[in-house]
Design a protein around this motif. Structure first.
Motif, PDB file in Angstrom:
ATOM      1  N   HIS A   1      -2.169  -2.183  -7.375  1.00  0.00           N
ATOM      2  CA  HIS A   1      -1.995  -2.171  -5.775  1.00  0.00           C
ATOM      3  C   HIS A   1      -1.716  -0.878  -5.332  1.00  0.00           C
ATOM      4  O   HIS A   1      -1.035   0.120  -5.897  1.00  0.00           O
ATOM      5  N   PRO A   2      -2.533  -0.611  -4.227  1.00  0.00           N
ATOM      6  CA  PRO A   2      -3.341  -1.399  -3.304  1.00  0.00           C
ATOM      7  C   PRO A   2      -4.685  -1.694  -4.161  1.00  0.00           C
ATOM      8  O   PRO A   2      -5.070  -0.701  -4.765  1.00  0.00           O
ATOM      9  N   HIS A   3      -5.600  -2.848  -3.784  1.00  0.00           N
ATOM     10  CA  HIS A   3      -6.714  -2.882  -4.305  1.00  0.00           C
ATOM     11  C   HIS A   3      -7.812  -3.684  -3.350  1.00  0.00           C
ATOM     12  O   HIS A   3      -8.823  -3.626  -3.901  1.00  0.00           O
ATOM     13  N   LEU A   4      -7.167  -4.055  -2.153  1.00  0.00           N
ATOM     14  CA  LEU A   4      -8.054  -4.850  -1.203  1.00  0.00           C
ATOM     15  C   LEU A   4      -9.025  -3.838  -0.576  1.00  0.00           C
ATOM     16  O   LEU A   4     -10.198  -3.925  -0.312  1.00  0.00           O
ATOM     17  N   LEU A   5      -8.324  -2.828   0.282  1.00  0.00           N
ATOM     18  CA  LEU A   5      -9.255  -1.942   0.925  1.00  0.00           C
ATOM     19  C   LEU A   5      -9.407  -0.485   0.214  1.00  0.00           C
ATOM     20  O   LEU A   5     -10.510   0.037   0.500  1.00  0.00           O
ATOM     21  N   VAL A   6      -8.457  -0.133  -0.854  1.00  0.00           N
ATOM     22  CA  VAL A   6      -8.558   0.964  -1.222  1.00  0.00           C
ATOM     23  C   VAL A   6      -7.782   0.815  -2.733  1.00  0.00           C
ATOM     24  O   VAL A   6      -7.255  -0.395  -2.944  1.00  0.00           O
TER      25      VAL A   6
ATOM     26  N   MET B   1      -1.802 -10.198   4.599  1.00  0.00           N
ATOM     27  CA  MET B   1      -2.181 -10.151   3.544  1.00  0.00           C
ATOM     28  C   MET B   1      -2.531  -8.670   2.881  1.00  0.00           C
ATOM     29  O   MET B   1      -2.365  -8.121   1.981  1.00  0.00           O
ATOM     30  N   LEU B   2      -2.967  -7.938   3.776  1.00  0.00           N
ATOM     31  CA  LEU B   2      -3.484  -6.497   3.622  1.00  0.00           C
ATOM     32  C   LEU B   2      -2.152  -5.869   3.389  1.00  0.00           C
ATOM     33  O   LEU B   2      -2.186  -4.837   2.535  1.00  0.00           O
ATOM     34  N   SER B   3      -0.962  -6.063   4.216  1.00  0.00           N
ATOM     35  CA  SER B   3       0.170  -5.283   4.356  1.00  0.00           C
ATOM     36  C   SER B   3       0.773  -5.627   2.834  1.00  0.00           C
ATOM     37  O   SER B   3       1.227  -4.669   2.184  1.00  0.00           O
ATOM     38  N   TYR B   4       0.802  -6.607   2.387  1.00  0.00           N
ATOM     39  CA  TYR B   4       1.580  -7.084   1.204  1.00  0.00           C
ATOM     40  C   TYR B   4       0.958  -6.463  -0.013  1.00  0.00           C
ATOM     41  O   TYR B   4       1.588  -5.835  -0.920  1.00  0.00           O
ATOM     42  N   ASP B   5      -0.564  -6.162   0.049  1.00  0.00           N
ATOM     43  CA  ASP B   5      -1.142  -5.127  -0.931  1.00  0.00           C
ATOM     44  C   ASP B   5      -0.596  -3.668  -0.867  1.00  0.00           C
ATOM     45  O   ASP B   5      -0.351  -3.188  -2.091  1.00  0.00           O
ATOM     46  N   PHE B   6      -0.471  -3.246   0.251  1.00  0.00           N
ATOM     47  CA  PHE B   6       0.098  -1.754   0.302  1.00  0.00           C
ATOM     48  C   PHE B   6       1.786  -1.722   0.124  1.00  0.00           C
ATOM     49  O   PHE B   6       2.167  -0.575  -0.237  1.00  0.00           O
ATOM     50  N   LEU B   7       2.215  -2.735   0.416  1.00  0.00           N
ATOM     51  CA  LEU B   7       3.743  -2.992   0.023  1.00  0.00           C
ATOM     52  C   LEU B   7       4.290  -3.491  -1.165  1.00  0.00           C
ATOM     53  O   LEU B   7       5.152  -3.625  -1.467  1.00  0.00           O
ATOM     54  N   TYR B   8       3.199  -3.842  -2.401  1.00  0.00           N
ATOM     55  CA  TYR B   8       3.666  -4.753  -3.439  1.00  0.00           C
ATOM     56  C   TYR B   8       4.688  -4.023  -4.047  1.00  0.00           C
ATOM     57  O   TYR B   8       5.670  -4.687  -4.491  1.00  0.00           O
ATOM     58  N   TYR B   9       4.667  -2.838  -4.459  1.00  0.00           N
ATOM     59  CA  TYR B   9       5.733  -2.241  -5.181  1.00  0.00           C
ATOM     60  C   TYR B   9       6.983  -2.123  -4.474  1.00  0.00           C
ATOM     61  O   TYR B   9       7.999  -2.056  -4.972  1.00  0.00           O
ATOM     62  N   PHE B  10       6.901  -1.639  -3.258  1.00  0.00           N
ATOM     63  CA  PHE B  10       8.170  -1.433  -2.403  1.00  0.00           C
ATOM     64  C   PHE B  10       8.822  -2.784  -2.109  1.00  0.00           C
ATOM     65  O   PHE B  10      10.180  -2.854  -2.548  1.00  0.00           O
ATOM     66  N   LEU B  11       8.263  -4.017  -2.129  1.00  0.00           N
ATOM     67  CA  LEU B  11       8.797  -5.061  -2.143  1.00  0.00           C
ATOM     68  C   LEU B  11       9.728  -5.446  -3.220  1.00  0.00           C
ATOM     69  O   LEU B  11      10.867  -6.065  -3.177  1.00  0.00           O
ATOM     70  N   ARG B  12       9.050  -5.112  -4.581  1.00  0.00           N
ATOM     71  CA  ARG B  12       9.730  -5.653  -5.697  1.00  0.00           C
ATOM     72  C   ARG B  12      10.946  -4.186  -5.892  1.00  0.00           C
ATOM     73  O   ARG B  12      12.066  -4.860  -6.406  1.00  0.00           O
ATOM     74  N   GLU B  13      10.680  -3.233  -5.618  1.00  0.00           N
ATOM     75  CA  GLU B  13      11.933  -2.127  -5.613  1.00  0.00           C
ATOM     76  C   GLU B  13      12.958  -2.475  -4.727  1.00  0.00           C
ATOM     77  O   GLU B  13      14.123  -2.129  -5.226  1.00  0.00           O
TER      78      GLU B  13
ATOM     79  N   GLY C   1       4.640   7.955   2.544  1.00  0.00           N
ATOM     80  CA  GLY C   1       5.829   7.528   1.712  1.00  0.00           C
ATOM     81  C   GLY C   1       6.865   7.023   2.762  1.00  0.00           C
ATOM     82  O   GLY C   1       8.227   7.218   2.141  1.00  0.00           O
ATOM     83  N   LYS C   2       6.890   7.373   4.056  1.00  0.00           N
ATOM     84  CA  LYS C   2       8.112   7.064   4.971  1.00  0.00           C
ATOM     85  C   LYS C   2       8.527   5.585   4.594  1.00  0.00           C
ATOM     86  O   LYS C   2       7.867   4.654   5.315  1.00  0.00           O
ATOM     87  N   GLU C   3       9.696   5.563   4.025  1.00  0.00           N
ATOM     88  CA  GLU C   3       9.918   4.008   3.887  1.00  0.00           C
ATOM     89  C   GLU C   3      10.450   3.457   5.180  1.00  0.00           C
ATOM     90  O   GLU C   3      10.338   1.641   5.172  1.00  0.00           O
ATOM     91  N   GLU C   4      10.808   3.870   6.208  1.00  0.00           N
ATOM     92  CA  GLU C   4      11.299   3.031   7.529  1.00  0.00           C
ATOM     93  C   GLU C   4      10.052   2.408   7.976  1.00  0.00           C
ATOM     94  O   GLU C   4      10.244   1.379   8.421  1.00  0.00           O
ATOM     95  N   TYR C   5       8.993   2.727   7.566  1.00  0.00           N
ATOM     96  CA  TYR C   5       7.709   1.848   7.846  1.00  0.00           C
ATOM     97  C   TYR C   5       7.402   0.957   7.077  1.00  0.00           C
ATOM     98  O   TYR C   5       7.119  -0.131   7.625  1.00  0.00           O
ATOM     99  N   ALA C   6       7.765   0.860   5.728  1.00  0.00           N
ATOM    100  CA  ALA C   6       7.647  -0.144   4.839  1.00  0.00           C
ATOM    101  C   ALA C   6       8.582  -1.096   5.083  1.00  0.00           C
ATOM    102  O   ALA C   6       8.354  -2.273   5.184  1.00  0.00           O
ATOM    103  N   THR C   7       9.626  -0.781   5.400  1.00  0.00           N
ATOM    104  CA  THR C   7      11.093  -1.820   5.664  1.00  0.00           C
ATOM    105  C   THR C   7      10.568  -2.588   7.148  1.00  0.00           C
ATOM    106  O   THR C   7      10.636  -3.586   7.080  1.00  0.00           O
TER     107      THR C   7
END
Length: 268
Positions: free
Chosen positions: A18-23, A228-240, A180-186
């Motif tokens: 991941h990601p693999h949908l757009l990039v 769904m696209l967000s999930y692809d970009f956030l895949y590892y962050f969500l688990r971490e 890599g700014k985690e506040e955006y991921a959160t």
């Protein structure tokens, strides 16, 4: 517009990365180089970041602000899981079920509301929304000459409003992936998490073949694509960060199944 940043990248990659949908991960440097070298690419990225940053900054201080403006079925006993359309698939006529968490509101009509004189209404901004709104009506301002406000059924505005928030989540997830700014991921992950938790208890609308999952028509389910696209970009962050991800892919499967068997080929 932000998708133009990805116009030169390859979309062929293993689906367990991941990601693999757009990039794919190795495309990041190519995109960053484009942003640094091409004024048009920098403008697209800057506009994207500037759009979402005020919401991200507020989320750091008040994480409930954006979540409370997402239109959900919040009242215990009315956290609906089943939705029923009329024979034409134009409007919802019945609700049933009660989930343990708030579920995502479904647009009760396929069209936006209009006044008795045929004027449209203004869709409220996120700032104008009532937080934790439990009413099935909204106080909307008409585009008639008198600009009168009326308490009415918002109809398809429901998915339009939630779609705006979904778009913000995607923008934030893109900024996170590139910077890599985690506040955006959160910010993006919290929106995705609330949505997926509720939607995991929901079922496709019962009605004619064109009814969707979270929209009265499958055409409206496009509003869920940003998550769904967000999930692809956030895949590892969500688990971490230990988000409860068990319900996410089940929701995506429901959307995919609904689109496959009731989707665009079977719609208007």
């Amino acid at each position: 517009m932000c998708l133009f940043l990805f116009s030169d990248v390859s979309l062929i990659t293993a689906q367990d990365v991941h990601p693999h949908l757009l990039v794919k991960p190795q495309d990041k440097q190519l995109i960053l180089d484009k942003i640094n070298k091409e004024p048009w690419a920098k403008k697209i990225f800057d506009d994207l970041e500037q759009t979402v940053t005020p919401y991200v900054e507020r989320h750091q201080k008040d994480p409930e602000w954006i979540l409370s403006r997402y239109l959900m079925n919040r009242v215990p006993g009315k956290r609906y899981t089943h939705f029923y359309a009329d024979a034409d698939g134009t409007m919802l006529v019945r609700y049933a079920g009660d989930a343990p968490f708030p579920t995502v509101r479904v647009s009760p009509h396929k069209r936006p509301p209009i006044t008795k004189d045929g004027y449209s209404y203004k869709m409220p901004s996120l700032e104008e929304l009532v937080p934790y709104d439990t009413s099935m009506k909204m106080n909307l301002q008409s585009n008639a000459p008198n600009g009168k406000k009326e308490w009415i059924n918002p109809q398809s505005f429901v998915e339009g409003i939630n779609g705006r928030i979904n778009d913000l989540a995607l923008k934030a997830s893109l900024v996170y992936w590139l910077t890599g700014k985690e506040e955006y991921a959160t910010f993006a992950a919290d929106i995705l998490n609330q949505w997926a938790r509720g939607a995991s208890y929901q079922y496709p609308i019962v009605g004619p073949c064109r009814t969707g999952f979270l929209s009265i028509q499958t055409l409206g389910d496009r509003h869920e694509e940003p998550l769904m696209l967000s999930y692809d970009f956030l895949y590892y962050f969500l688990r971490e960060k230990k988000y409860q991800t068990s319900w996410y892919e089940g929701v995506f499967q429901k959307i995919a199944s609904t689109m496959t068997f009731r989707g665009f080929w079977n719609n208007n």
